[in-house]
Write an enzyme that holds these catalytic residues in place. Structure first.
Site, PDB file in Angstrom:
ATOM      1  N   ARG A   1       0.882  -1.174   0.000  1.00 30.21           N
ATOM      2  CA  ARG A   1       0.000   0.000   0.000  1.00 30.21           C
ATOM      3  C   ARG A   1       0.914   1.217   0.000  1.00 30.21           C
ATOM      4  O   ARG A   1       1.515   1.559   1.028  1.00 30.21           O
ATOM      5  CB  ARG A   1      -0.908  -0.022   1.226  1.00 30.21           C
ATOM      6  CG  ARG A   1      -1.924   1.135   1.282  1.00 30.21           C
ATOM      7  CD  ARG A   1      -2.805   0.980   2.516  1.00 30.21           C
ATOM      8  NE  ARG A   1      -3.674   2.119   2.727  1.00 30.21           N
ATOM      9  CZ  ARG A   1      -4.916   2.239   2.252  1.00 30.21           C
ATOM     10  NH1 ARG A   1      -5.415   1.280   1.494  1.00 30.21           N
ATOM     11  NH2 ARG A   1      -5.639   3.301   2.515  1.00 30.21           N
TER      12      ARG A   1
ATOM     13  N   ASP B   1     -16.844   8.740  -3.407  1.00 30.30           N
ATOM     14  CA  ASP B   1     -15.647   8.588  -2.580  1.00 30.30           C
ATOM     15  C   ASP B   1     -15.199   9.986  -2.150  1.00 30.30           C
ATOM     16  O   ASP B   1     -15.741  10.997  -2.635  1.00 30.30           O
ATOM     17  CB  ASP B   1     -14.545   7.874  -3.377  1.00 30.30           C
ATOM     18  CG  ASP B   1     -13.347   7.472  -2.520  1.00 30.30           C
ATOM     19  OD1 ASP B   1     -13.477   7.454  -1.279  1.00 30.30           O
ATOM     20  OD2 ASP B   1     -12.280   7.194  -3.090  1.00 30.30           O
TER      21      ASP B   1
ATOM     22  N   HIS C   1      -6.704   1.017  -7.149  1.00 32.82           N
ATOM     23  CA  HIS C   1      -7.103   0.285  -5.939  1.00 32.82           C
ATOM     24  C   HIS C   1      -7.865  -0.970  -6.370  1.00 32.82           C
ATOM     25  O   HIS C   1      -9.075  -1.097  -6.170  1.00 32.82           O
ATOM     26  CB  HIS C   1      -7.983   1.168  -5.061  1.00 32.82           C
ATOM     27  CG  HIS C   1      -8.066   0.723  -3.639  1.00 32.82           C
ATOM     28  ND1 HIS C   1      -7.552  -0.478  -3.191  1.00 32.82           N
ATOM     29  CD2 HIS C   1      -8.619   1.317  -2.531  1.00 32.82           C
ATOM     30  CE1 HIS C   1      -7.782  -0.610  -1.893  1.00 32.82           C
ATOM     31  NE2 HIS C   1      -8.417   0.466  -1.464  1.00 32.82           N
TER      32      HIS C   1
ATOM     33  N   CYS D   1     -16.354   3.536  -0.652  1.00 32.70           N
ATOM     34  CA  CYS D   1     -15.287   2.600  -0.270  1.00 32.70           C
ATOM     35  C   CYS D   1     -14.787   2.829   1.148  1.00 32.70           C
ATOM     36  O   CYS D   1     -14.111   1.960   1.703  1.00 32.70           O
ATOM     37  CB  CYS D   1     -14.140   2.669  -1.260  1.00 32.70           C
ATOM     38  SG  CYS D   1     -13.209   4.209  -1.214  1.00 32.70           S
TER      39      CYS D   1
ATOM     40  N   ARG E   1     -14.188  -6.683   1.304  1.00 32.16           N
ATOM     41  CA  ARG E   1     -12.742  -6.591   1.121  1.00 32.16           C
ATOM     42  C   ARG E   1     -12.083  -7.884   1.597  1.00 32.16           C
ATOM     43  O   ARG E   1     -11.187  -8.427   0.936  1.00 32.16           O
ATOM     44  CB  ARG E   1     -12.174  -5.394   1.898  1.00 32.16           C
ATOM     45  CG  ARG E   1     -12.451  -4.031   1.288  1.00 32.16           C
ATOM     46  CD  ARG E   1     -11.667  -3.814  -0.010  1.00 32.16           C
ATOM     47  NE  ARG E   1     -10.231  -3.977   0.192  1.00 32.16           N
ATOM     48  CZ  ARG E   1      -9.398  -3.040   0.672  1.00 32.16           C
ATOM     49  NH1 ARG E   1      -9.879  -1.846   1.011  1.00 32.16           N
ATOM     50  NH2 ARG E   1      -8.112  -3.268   0.790  1.00 32.16           N
TER      51      ARG E   1
ATOM     52  N   GLN F   1     -10.164  -2.991  -3.871  1.00 35.61           N
ATOM     53  CA  GLN F   1     -11.459  -2.372  -3.623  1.00 35.61           C
ATOM     54  C   GLN F   1     -12.434  -2.715  -4.744  1.00 35.61           C
ATOM     55  O   GLN F   1     -13.617  -2.993  -4.503  1.00 35.61           O
ATOM     56  CB  GLN F   1     -11.321  -0.861  -3.492  1.00 35.61           C
ATOM     57  CG  GLN F   1     -12.622  -0.147  -3.170  1.00 35.61           C
ATOM     58  CD  GLN F   1     -13.183  -0.547  -1.823  1.00 35.61           C
ATOM     59  OE1 GLN F   1     -12.488  -0.483  -0.819  1.00 35.61           O
ATOM     60  NE2 GLN F   1     -14.447  -0.968  -1.792  1.00 35.61           N
TER      61      GLN F   1
END
Length: 295
Positions: A99, A217, A126, A253, A281, A129
């Site tokens: 990450r 988001d 991502h 998310c 997730r 996600q």
């Protein structure tokens, strides 16, 4: 060469379906010992709630082990080149999840690693996600053909991976962003190669007109704090409220900046499936790791 997931279109459409099917199977039936004796190294430049906990819990569920490696725990960024970290850590673990800020750093990690590398988020993408999002939509609507989605907000990393996933699953998607904040043209070119370019607009109301799902988001992503006031002005009219949402399903998310891109009332409403996304997730990544272990 190991199989990596740096963005969702590193999978073929058939592989994406297989990963989602595997995720659903593990969610329904459990996953003990699928990765018994295996270790996931987790490299973090950015802090996280969902990414760390879901991967660490997932490896436990699968019978394996996860090691958290934060910016102060290893030499990455403190004098050791990424390629050296990749080659050394690969000798100890079976998978790497990273990450990071710069997408190029994850690409370099994958270039030199001898184990699968999974992108847990970069400034450009991502994919984990998106796997969770697609799993959630399929659970909610039964099939991708039965859902129409409007993305309303910033054309950020989450959006960019999601438009690729939508193209791969033939999900009907319209993206509404303010002028200058749209999806990168190179990503739209990739969706064209996959066969389905999303409709784009600067009018959120038009995007949502025929939508079953509204996905939003944060407007100010991690590392963009210096652009906060500029972005808040640019995104006026893009906030999701209960009145704007109507009877549509809400996705986000997380974490949410309540009072900015979405109101507290909207995210706490019965229309929101954000907690299903968050849970998925775990399941989507379990499906991915189980599939990677078989390659």
């Amino acid at each position: 060469m190991p199989t990596h997931l740096l963005d969702v279109d590193d999978l073929t459409t058939d592989e994406l379906t297989t990963v989602l099917d595997r995720a659903a199977e593990i969610k329904a039936d459990g996953a003990s010992d699928l990765l018994a004796g295996q270790t996931l190294g987790m490299l973090f430049e950015k802090p996280s709630t969902r990414t760390r906990i879901s991967f660490e819990t997932g490896m436990t569920d699968l019978g394996g082990h996860a090691i958290f490696l934060g910016p102060e725990d290893i030499q990455l960024g403190h004098g050791e080149p990424i390629k050296d970290t990749a080659r050394a850590v690969s000798r100890y673990v079976d998978f790497l999840m990273a990450r990071m800020f710069d997408h190029g750093d994850v690409e370099e990690l994958a270039e030199y690693a001898s184990v699968p590398v999974v992108n847990g988020l970069t400034d450009d993408a991502h994919p984990c996600q998106t796997l969770a999002d697609l799993l959630t939509i399929r659970e909610r609507f039964g099939s991708f053909e039965d859902a129409t989605v409007a993305w309303v907000g910033d054309g950020n990393n989450v959006c960019q991976s999601f438009v690729l996933g939508a193209a791969m699953t033939d999900l009907d998607l319209t993206v509404a962003t303010p002028e200058g904040y749209g999806v990168d043209e190179s990503v739209l070119d990739r969706t064209a190669e996959l066969g389905s370019v999303p409709a784009t607009t600067t009018d959120p109301e038009a995007a949502m007109a025929d939508a079953d799902v509204v996905y939003t988001d944060v407007w100010v992503s991690m590392g963009q704090e210096d652009k906060r006031e500029e972005k808040l002005r640019a995104f006026e009219g893009f906030q999701i409220t209960p009145d704007v949402l109507g009877d549509r399903t809400l996705m986000h998310c997380l974490p949410a900046h309540r009072g900015e891109e979405v109101t507290d009332a909207a995210i706490e409403s019965d229309n929101a499936i954000v907690w299903d996304q968050a849970e998925n997730r775990l399941h989507a990544q379990n499906g991915l790791l189980a599939w990677l272990a078989e390659q």
